[in-house]
Design a protein around this motif. Structure first.
Motif, mmCIF file in Angstrom:
data_model
loop_
_atom_site.group_PDB
_atom_site.id
_atom_site.type_symbol
_atom_site.label_atom_id
_atom_site.label_comp_id
_atom_site.label_asym_id
_atom_site.label_seq_id
_atom_site.Cartn_x
_atom_site.Cartn_y
_atom_site.Cartn_z
ATOM 1 N N VAL A 35 0.876 -1.184 0.000
ATOM 2 C CA VAL A 35 0.000 0.000 0.000
ATOM 3 C C VAL A 35 0.908 1.228 0.000
ATOM 4 C CG1 VAL A 35 -1.710 1.316 1.318
ATOM 5 C CG2 VAL A 35 -1.858 -1.184 1.221
ATOM 6 N N GLU A 61 0.794 5.313 0.349
ATOM 7 C CA GLU A 61 -0.028 6.498 0.657
ATOM 8 C C GLU A 61 0.647 7.732 0.074
ATOM 9 O OE1 GLU A 61 -1.426 7.129 4.783
ATOM 10 O OE2 GLU A 61 -0.824 9.215 4.495
ATOM 11 N N VAL A 95 -2.551 2.088 -4.386
ATOM 12 C CA VAL A 95 -2.221 3.492 -4.116
ATOM 13 C C VAL A 95 -3.420 4.143 -3.438
ATOM 14 C CG1 VAL A 95 -1.586 5.724 -5.137
ATOM 15 C CG2 VAL A 95 -0.663 3.617 -6.111
ATOM 16 N N VAL A 96 -3.171 4.787 -2.310
ATOM 17 C CA VAL A 96 -4.271 5.463 -1.601
ATOM 18 C C VAL A 96 -3.898 6.926 -1.379
ATOM 19 C CG1 VAL A 96 -3.454 4.702 0.694
ATOM 20 C CG2 VAL A 96 -5.829 5.405 0.392
ATOM 21 N N GLU A 114 -4.094 10.394 0.616
ATOM 22 C CA GLU A 114 -4.196 10.668 2.064
ATOM 23 C C GLU A 114 -5.584 11.142 2.495
ATOM 24 O OE1 GLU A 114 -1.551 13.885 3.040
ATOM 25 O OE2 GLU A 114 -2.502 15.263 1.654
ATOM 26 N N GLY A 145 -3.112 5.003 5.026
ATOM 27 C CA GLY A 145 -2.412 3.881 4.384
ATOM 28 C C GLY A 145 -2.192 2.719 5.345
ATOM 29 N N ALA A 155 -3.823 -0.975 5.011
ATOM 30 C CA ALA A 155 -2.965 -2.165 4.905
ATOM 31 C C ALA A 155 -3.406 -3.226 5.913
ATOM 32 C CB ALA A 155 -1.504 -1.781 5.135
ATOM 33 N N VAL A 213 3.010 -1.157 4.211
ATOM 34 C CA VAL A 213 2.617 0.203 3.804
ATOM 35 C C VAL A 213 3.856 1.088 3.662
ATOM 36 C CG1 VAL A 213 2.211 0.972 6.187
ATOM 37 C CG2 VAL A 213 1.125 2.192 4.302
ATOM 38 N N VAL A 234 4.488 5.269 3.348
ATOM 39 C CA VAL A 234 3.897 6.616 3.326
ATOM 40 C C VAL A 234 4.945 7.551 2.731
ATOM 41 C CG1 VAL A 234 2.895 8.466 4.718
ATOM 42 C CG2 VAL A 234 2.510 6.070 5.361
#
Ligand code: F6P
Length: 342
Positions: free
Chosen positions: A160, A162, A214-215, A217, A250, A254, A267, A269
């Protein structure tokens, strides 16, 4: 000129271009330190040819920045007094929706002689096709996704990532498309955690035992039940513009993915790495063109305007128009990304 809000690759390229074009118009140029705070406190420095030389490729801003909002701190009178005292004739405000929102209001309410330049890695400013800084952030995020692919594949993991973007998913969608993400979660089109997990399972059923998610924020964890959940620091502190401090979704996502799918998940970030360092050539060129336009607007006395990109042309739009709404990711862009989910 001043630079306000979060820093952004390309700010120095704007400063250089505003300076160079203003000198050729016969004007003297000064830098206001630390955004609007510098006008509240009278922090003003000369910006001559020597100061602006060699700064084109440098990240950050040589005159500093802050998230000070003079309307919030009742210091508009001090802004006006310091502006007068320094015998300034015009201001170039380089910033995003917050900084330019202050500029728009000063122009509207005080007839303040200001022009704007659209800056932000988030690309969420209306009335311009792209802000400078966005291309660099997308480039950094894409490189990170590429690197995560190889380690994800080696360990058969879900990764993942973020990324920033505040309440819009521009960085997530663009870097996700460019990096070949298997699922992308953004605030504008919040697919649920369950949907994300089924895309990952579908992919693994096809024999691919690693995934990149992909996430953005600003994505709120959203569930099939309709429940939405703010996580991490999202719900806490706000700055002087009323923005909550984002970040943390994130890690939570995860944990959810690992618990629901059984696939080992990690994850990353990206955080402020996305804003640091040298701008891409594309951002240097865009920032330079914006800077020249802003200097011309000042020379022509056309205040209350902002330099903008429409197609391939640099035009000017009103500051009010630019700050009236947030530019969100249109569904058509998300459709491009979705074609590669799962
Ligand atoms: O607006 C630019 C941005 O980088 C956002 O993407 C992010 O949410 C925010 O600024 C972070 O702000 P700060 O630098 O104050 O942590």
């Amino acid at each position: 000129m001043l630079t306000g809000g979060g820093d952004c690759p390309g700010l120095n390229a704007v400063i250089r271009a505003v300076g160079r074009r203003s000198f050729s118009h016969g004007h003297e140029v000064l830098g206001i330190r630390a955004g609007w705070k510098g006008l509240v406190e009278g922090l003003i420095q000369p910006l001559g040819p020597r100061e602006i030389s060699g700064i084109l490729p440098r990240g950050g801003t040589i005159i500093g920045t802050s998230r000070t909002n003079p309307f919030k701190t009742n210091s508009v009178d001090r802004v006006l007094a310091n502006f007068r005292e320094a015998s300034l004739d015009a201001l170039v405000a380089i910033g995003g929706e917050d900084t330019l929102g202050v500029a728009a209001r000063l122009y509207r309410e005080q007839d303040f002689p200001v022009v704007g330049v659209p800056k932000t890695i988030d690309n969420d400013l209306a009335a311009t096709d792209y802000t400078f800084g966005f291309d660099t952030a997308v480039t950094i995020a894409t490189e990170a996704i590429d690197r995560l692919h190889t380690t994800a594949e080696s360990h058969n993991r879900v990764m993942v990532v973020e990324v920033m973007g505040r309440h819009t998913g521009w960085i997530a969608v663009m870097s996700g498309i460019a990096g070949g993400a298997d699922v992308i979660l953004i605030p504008e089109q919040p697919i649920t955690v369950e949907q994300a997990c089924s895309e990952i399972r579908r992919r693994h059923e096809r024999g691919l035992d690693f995934s990149i998610v992909v996430v953005s924020e600003g994505y709120e964890l959203t569930y099939d039940s309709g429940e939405r959940r703010l996580v991490g620091e999202q719900a806490r502190e706000t700055d002087q513009f009323g923005h909550v401090k984002l970040g943390g979704v994130g890690g939570e996502l995860a944990r959810e993915i690992e618990a629901r799918t059984g696939f080992e998940t990690r994850v990353t970030v990206l955080g402020h790495v996305q804003r640091g360092g040298s701008p891409t050539p594309r951002d240097r060129v865009l920032a330079t063109r914006y800077g020249l336009k802003a200097a011309d607007l000042v020379d022509e006395g056309r205040f209350g305007r902002m330099a903008a990109l429409h197609g391939d042309d640099i035009v000017d739009v009103s500051l009010d128009e630019a700050t009236a709404t947030l530019k969100t990711v249109p569904p058509a862009w998300y459709e491009v990304a979705k074609a590669f989910f799962g």
